[in-house]
Scaffold this motif. Structure first.
Motif, PDB file in Angstrom:
ATOM      1  N   SER A   5       0.809  -1.225   0.000  1.00 44.44           N
ATOM      2  CA  SER A   5       0.000   0.000   0.000  1.00 44.44           C
ATOM      3  C   SER A   5       0.843   1.277   0.000  1.00 44.44           C
ATOM      4  O   SER A   5       0.462   2.247  -0.662  1.00 44.44           O
ATOM      5  CB  SER A   5      -1.000  -0.007   1.152  1.00 44.44           C
ATOM      6  N   ASP A  23       5.934   2.384  10.354  1.00 37.42           N
ATOM      7  CA  ASP A  23       6.031   0.956  10.674  1.00 37.42           C
ATOM      8  C   ASP A  23       6.916   0.780  11.908  1.00 37.42           C
ATOM      9  O   ASP A  23       8.055   1.247  11.938  1.00 37.42           O
ATOM     10  CB  ASP A  23       6.580   0.133   9.507  1.00 37.42           C
ATOM     11  N   LEU A  24       6.356   0.091  12.877  1.00 35.46           N
ATOM     12  CA  LEU A  24       7.049  -0.172  14.133  1.00 35.46           C
ATOM     13  C   LEU A  24       8.329  -0.981  13.910  1.00 35.46           C
ATOM     14  O   LEU A  24       9.280  -0.889  14.686  1.00 35.46           O
ATOM     15  CB  LEU A  24       6.066  -0.978  15.012  1.00 35.46           C
ATOM     16  N   LYS A  28      11.646  -2.606   8.269  1.00 37.88           N
ATOM     17  CA  LYS A  28      10.703  -2.276   7.185  1.00 37.88           C
ATOM     18  C   LYS A  28      10.779  -0.797   6.861  1.00 37.88           C
ATOM     19  O   LYS A  28      10.700  -0.403   5.692  1.00 37.88           O
ATOM     20  CB  LYS A  28       9.285  -2.673   7.590  1.00 37.88           C
ATOM     21  N   ASP A  48       5.545   3.760  16.644  1.00 37.74           N
ATOM     22  CA  ASP A  48       4.200   3.235  16.894  1.00 37.74           C
ATOM     23  C   ASP A  48       3.164   4.199  16.301  1.00 37.74           C
ATOM     24  O   ASP A  48       3.093   5.366  16.704  1.00 37.74           O
ATOM     25  CB  ASP A  48       4.012   3.112  18.423  1.00 37.74           C
ATOM     26  N   CYS A  49       2.334   3.685  15.390  1.00 36.19           N
ATOM     27  CA  CYS A  49       1.346   4.561  14.745  1.00 36.19           C
ATOM     28  C   CYS A  49       0.337   5.101  15.755  1.00 36.19           C
ATOM     29  O   CYS A  49      -0.250   6.162  15.536  1.00 36.19           O
ATOM     30  CB  CYS A  49       0.623   3.817  13.623  1.00 36.19           C
ATOM     31  N   ASP A  74      -3.303  -0.682   8.690  1.00 35.06           N
ATOM     32  CA  ASP A  74      -3.195  -2.078   8.254  1.00 35.06           C
ATOM     33  C   ASP A  74      -2.239  -2.886   9.138  1.00 35.06           C
ATOM     34  O   ASP A  74      -1.165  -3.289   8.693  1.00 35.06           O
ATOM     35  CB  ASP A  74      -2.725  -2.086   6.783  1.00 35.06           C
ATOM     36  N   TYR A  76      -1.157  -6.322  11.369  1.00 41.97           N
ATOM     37  CA  TYR A  76      -1.432  -7.757  11.155  1.00 41.97           C
ATOM     38  C   TYR A  76      -2.537  -8.235  12.086  1.00 41.97           C
ATOM     39  O   TYR A  76      -3.295  -9.128  11.760  1.00 41.97           O
ATOM     40  CB  TYR A  76      -0.188  -8.591  11.454  1.00 41.97           C
TER      41      TYR A  76
HETATM   42  C1  LIG Z   1       0.013  -6.173   7.146  1.00 45.05           C
HETATM   43  S1  LIG Z   1       1.553  -5.344   7.338  1.00 45.05           S
HETATM   44  C2  LIG Z   1       1.321  -3.877   6.411  1.00 45.05           C
HETATM   45  C3  LIG Z   1       1.413  -4.125   4.943  1.00 45.05           C
HETATM   46  C4  LIG Z   1       1.289  -2.863   4.110  1.00 45.05           C
HETATM   47  N1  LIG Z   1      -0.044  -2.280   4.250  1.00 45.05           N
HETATM   48  C5  LIG Z   1       1.570  -3.179   2.659  1.00 45.05           C
HETATM   49  O1  LIG Z   1       0.623  -3.159   1.849  1.00 45.05           O
HETATM   50  O2  LIG Z   1       2.742  -3.419   2.335  1.00 45.05           O
HETATM   51  C6  LIG Z   1       1.461  -4.813   8.987  1.00 45.05           C
HETATM   52  C7  LIG Z   1       2.615  -3.942   9.436  1.00 45.05           C
HETATM   53  O3  LIG Z   1       2.183  -3.223  10.581  1.00 45.05           O
HETATM   54  C8  LIG Z   1       3.318  -3.006  11.412  1.00 45.05           C
HETATM   55  N2  LIG Z   1       2.774  -2.619  12.744  1.00 45.05           N
HETATM   56  C9  LIG Z   1       2.130  -3.409  13.635  1.00 45.05           C
HETATM   57  N3  LIG Z   1       1.755  -2.670  14.711  1.00 45.05           N
HETATM   58  C10 LIG Z   1       2.165  -1.394  14.472  1.00 45.05           C
HETATM   59  C11 LIG Z   1       2.074  -0.166  15.205  1.00 45.05           C
HETATM   60  N4  LIG Z   1       1.467  -0.110  16.394  1.00 45.05           N
HETATM   61  N5  LIG Z   1       2.610   0.939  14.662  1.00 45.05           N
HETATM   62  C12 LIG Z   1       3.224   0.894  13.457  1.00 45.05           C
HETATM   63  N6  LIG Z   1       3.335  -0.236  12.720  1.00 45.05           N
HETATM   64  C13 LIG Z   1       2.810  -1.360  13.225  1.00 45.05           C
HETATM   65  C14 LIG Z   1       4.069  -4.312  11.346  1.00 45.05           C
HETATM   66  O4  LIG Z   1       5.442  -4.129  11.660  1.00 45.05           O
HETATM   67  C15 LIG Z   1       3.864  -4.719   9.882  1.00 45.05           C
HETATM   68  O5  LIG Z   1       4.961  -4.339   9.077  1.00 45.05           O
END
Ligand SMILES: C[S@@+](CC[C@H](N)C(=O)[O-])C[C@H]1O[C@@H](n2cnc3c(N)ncnc32)[C@H](O)[C@@H]1O
Length: 219
Positions: A5, A23-24, A28, A48-49, A74, A76
């Motif tokens: 995305s 991204d935490l 990444k 942290d978002c 988005d 996981y």
């Molecule tokens: C499903 S992936 C996202 C994929 C992305 N939307 C794409 O299309 O490439 C979920 C991501 O959320 C990140 N994540 C999980 N909790 C988070 C948070 N509280 N803050 C920021 N990132 C977070 C994870 O490290 C992971 O890389």
């Protein structure tokens, strides 16, 4: 290679004024920076978002400043804080895609026997939902059986997601929330629901058209 995305967003024409990629996972974030290069309109946060969005990003998209934004949430699993979702709703300037993590919820929270759920997962669910009111939508009475006994059964994925849809409307204040799109694995099980929430009928109509092409219910 499939564009995720963030990179898809960078290709949208006409372009957005600025992009905020969070991204935490630091690796990444570094990977994104490598792909994006030194573009000054792209801000990357290895944080942290739940902290970055309300404090550093949402204040840049204020309705009063005639700014508008698209926010893609988005995670996981149950890693999102309801305050972010509610904050996005109260801004009135944001359209939002939200991953409602049904697989994580089913595995860790919606057990057939609620007494087996660990406190840690109850707290993650409370944080995502915003309070404990998810419990009232999670189970329904079945029966009575031949002996007049009733039992509590967990509700279907569809009913639980429908309760979250109502919450996006009534509590977060999004005027337009079409039926979500169930994202399934190869065995047909729902991994997550993709929700869209907006204040605008035109945005809803566009997303409904896309969701329905992929099998979402039209209600
Ligand atoms: C499903 S992936 C996202 C994929 C992305 N939307 C794409 O299309 O490439 C979920 C991501 O959320 C990140 N994540 C999980 N909790 C988070 C948070 N509280 N803050 C920021 N990132 C977070 C994870 O490290 C992971 O890389």
């Amino acid at each position: 290679m499939v564009l995720g995305s963030p990179l898809n967003a960078l290709q949208v024409r006409p372009p957005f004024r600025e992009y905020h990629l969070i991204d935490l996972d630091g690796d990444k974030a570094v990977g994104l920076r490598k792909i994006v290069g030194n573009r000054t309109d792209v801000h990357i946060y290895p944080e942290d978002c739940n902290v970055v969005l309300p404090t550093r990003v949402f204040p840049r998209v204020r309705f009063e400043d005639y700014r508008r934004g698209l926010c893609i949430l988005d995670p996981y699993g149950l890693h999102l804080d309801w305050k972010v979702i509610q904050g996005a709703g109260s801004m009135k300037s944001l359209d939002v895609f939200i991953n409602f993590p049904m697989y994580d919820i089913n595995i860790n929270v919606l057990h057939r026997d609620p007494r087996t759920v660990q406190q840690l997962h109850i707290e993650r669910m409370n944080a995502y939902w915003g309070d404990e009111s998810w419990r009232q939508f999670a189970y329904e009475e079945s029966g009575p059986d031949l002996f007049g006994n009733t039992e509590l059964d967990k509700v279907s994925n569809e009913r639980f997601a429908a309760a979250f849809r109502e919450r996006l409307r009534k509590v977060a204040g999004f005027k337009r929330v079409p039926a979500p799109l169930a994202m399934r694995n190869s065995r047909g099980s729902t991994v997550y629901y993709l929700f869209f929430a907006s204040q605008k009928g035109t945005a809803e109509d566009i997303v409904k058209y896309i969701f329905e092409k992929f099998g979402a219910q039209s209600t």
